[in-house]
Design a protein around this motif. Structure first.
Motif, PDB file in Angstrom:
ATOM      1  N   ASP A  30      39.771  35.627  26.498  1.00  0.00           N
ATOM      2  CA  ASP A  30      40.356  34.655  25.566  1.00  0.00           C
ATOM      3  C   ASP A  30      39.301  33.686  25.029  1.00  0.00           C
ATOM      4  OD1 ASP A  30      42.781  35.840  26.021  1.00  0.00           O
ATOM      5  OD2 ASP A  30      43.562  34.256  27.320  1.00  0.00           O
ATOM      6  N   LEU A  31      38.393  33.266  25.901  1.00  0.00           N
ATOM      7  CA  LEU A  31      37.332  32.347  25.482  1.00  0.00           C
ATOM      8  C   LEU A  31      36.418  32.988  24.455  1.00  0.00           C
ATOM      9  CD1 LEU A  31      35.906  29.586  26.005  1.00  0.00           C
ATOM     10  CD2 LEU A  31      34.541  30.770  27.740  1.00  0.00           C
ATOM     11  N   PHE A  61      34.423  24.255  22.564  1.00  0.00           N
ATOM     12  CA  PHE A  61      34.083  23.517  23.781  1.00  0.00           C
ATOM     13  C   PHE A  61      35.344  22.966  24.461  1.00  0.00           C
ATOM     14  CE2 PHE A  61      29.436  22.405  22.555  1.00  0.00           C
ATOM     15  CZ  PHE A  61      29.004  23.602  23.098  1.00  0.00           C
ATOM     16  N   ASP A  62      36.348  22.592  23.678  1.00  0.00           N
ATOM     17  CA  ASP A  62      37.621  22.183  24.282  1.00  0.00           C
ATOM     18  C   ASP A  62      38.194  23.325  25.119  1.00  0.00           C
ATOM     19  OD1 ASP A  62      37.518  19.678  23.125  1.00  0.00           O
ATOM     20  OD2 ASP A  62      38.794  20.206  21.434  1.00  0.00           O
ATOM     21  N   ARG A  63      38.065  24.539  24.583  1.00  0.00           N
ATOM     22  CA  ARG A  63      38.548  25.723  25.304  1.00  0.00           C
ATOM     23  C   ARG A  63      37.694  26.001  26.543  1.00  0.00           C
ATOM     24  NH1 ARG A  63      40.357  28.711  27.820  1.00  0.00           N
ATOM     25  NH2 ARG A  63      41.574  30.597  27.539  1.00  0.00           N
ATOM     26  N   VAL A  64      36.416  25.667  26.464  1.00  0.00           N
ATOM     27  CA  VAL A  64      35.512  25.857  27.600  1.00  0.00           C
ATOM     28  C   VAL A  64      35.949  25.011  28.795  1.00  0.00           C
ATOM     29  CG1 VAL A  64      33.162  25.366  28.435  1.00  0.00           C
ATOM     30  CG2 VAL A  64      33.494  26.595  26.294  1.00  0.00           C
ATOM     31  N   GLY A 101      34.667  15.722  31.483  1.00  0.00           N
ATOM     32  CA  GLY A 101      34.361  16.974  30.804  1.00  0.00           C
ATOM     33  C   GLY A 101      34.298  16.851  29.294  1.00  0.00           C
ATOM     34  N   GLN A 102      35.332  16.274  28.697  1.00  0.00           N
ATOM     35  CA  GLN A 102      35.362  16.161  27.239  1.00  0.00           C
ATOM     36  C   GLN A 102      34.237  15.277  26.723  1.00  0.00           C
ATOM     37  OE1 GLN A 102      37.202  18.016  25.301  1.00  0.00           O
ATOM     38  NE2 GLN A 102      38.162  18.951  27.083  1.00  0.00           N
TER      39      GLN A 102
END
Length: 199
Positions: free
Chosen positions: A84-85, A106-109, A184-185
């Motif tokens: 998916d990534l 990066f949000d998905r990471v 993280g964000q």
């Protein structure tokens, strides 16, 4: 019977039919199992297969036909997360400018990092090393796709390399749950700014 040729555990799903296809109802059950396992792997303690079966409303026999062992299930949860990534990179580039696509990726990471941390903590060391080795190439290609688009339109610095980004984002999976949420964000935002072309 056909399975996954690069499945680190060596097991083959008993629900696969000739040609590697699944009946529609079997495919729906498989997807439900994977969604439930992805949610439950983040809960404290060891992932229980009976808890997964209960969460998606199927019998344990059905679950075992798809995933004979707990490790089989965890491996597939991680494989799906990587898939998916990787596919998200091209989809985001179709909808956004390269730098914005990279930021959204990066949000998905961050979500991927949570699953990676939890799965790797729950499987044997040999298994997670194999998983990491198999996933590094596809993830690196996704990063390069995003960076190349940004280098091409001038929004991402020309010396940005996928390998550097991989090293930096790999630290996310080493953070505790609360740290991923709290830091993280922000860390990923700093990384995006560092990749941005300066006027």
């Amino acid at each position: 019977m056909s399975g996954y040729p690069d499945h680190p555990s060596g097991h083959v799903s008993a629900s696969a039919e000739s040609g590697g296809t699944l009946r529609a109802d079997a495919q729906r059950n498989r997807e439900r199992i994977l969604r439930a396992a992805r949610d439950l792997v983040r809960e404290p303690g060891e992932l229980k297969l009976n808890a997964v079966a209960k969460a998606c409303g199927i019998g344990q026999g059905t679950l075992y036909r798809h995933f004979p062992t707990r490790e089989d299930l965890l491996v597939e949860v991680y494989r799906r997360e990587v898939e998916d990534l990787v596919t998200a990179a091209s989809r985001l580039l179709e909808a956004h400018r390269p730098l914005d696509a990279l930021a959204a990726w990066f949000d998905r990471v961050a979500a991927y990092a949570r699953v990676k941390r939890d799965v790797f903590a729950a499987v044997e060391a040999a298994t997670w090393r194999d998983l990491a080795a198999h996933s590094l190439g596809p993830i690196g290609e996704a990063v390069e796709l995003l960076l190349a688009a940004g280098r091409s339109d001038g929004s991402i610095r020309p010396d940005a390399e996928a390998r550097d980004v991989i090293v930096l984002i790999s630290w996310l999976s080493r953070l505790e749950e609360a740290e991923i949420d709290a830091r993280g964000q922000r860390l990923l935002s700093i990384l995006v700014d560092g990749l941005r072309t300066r006027a």
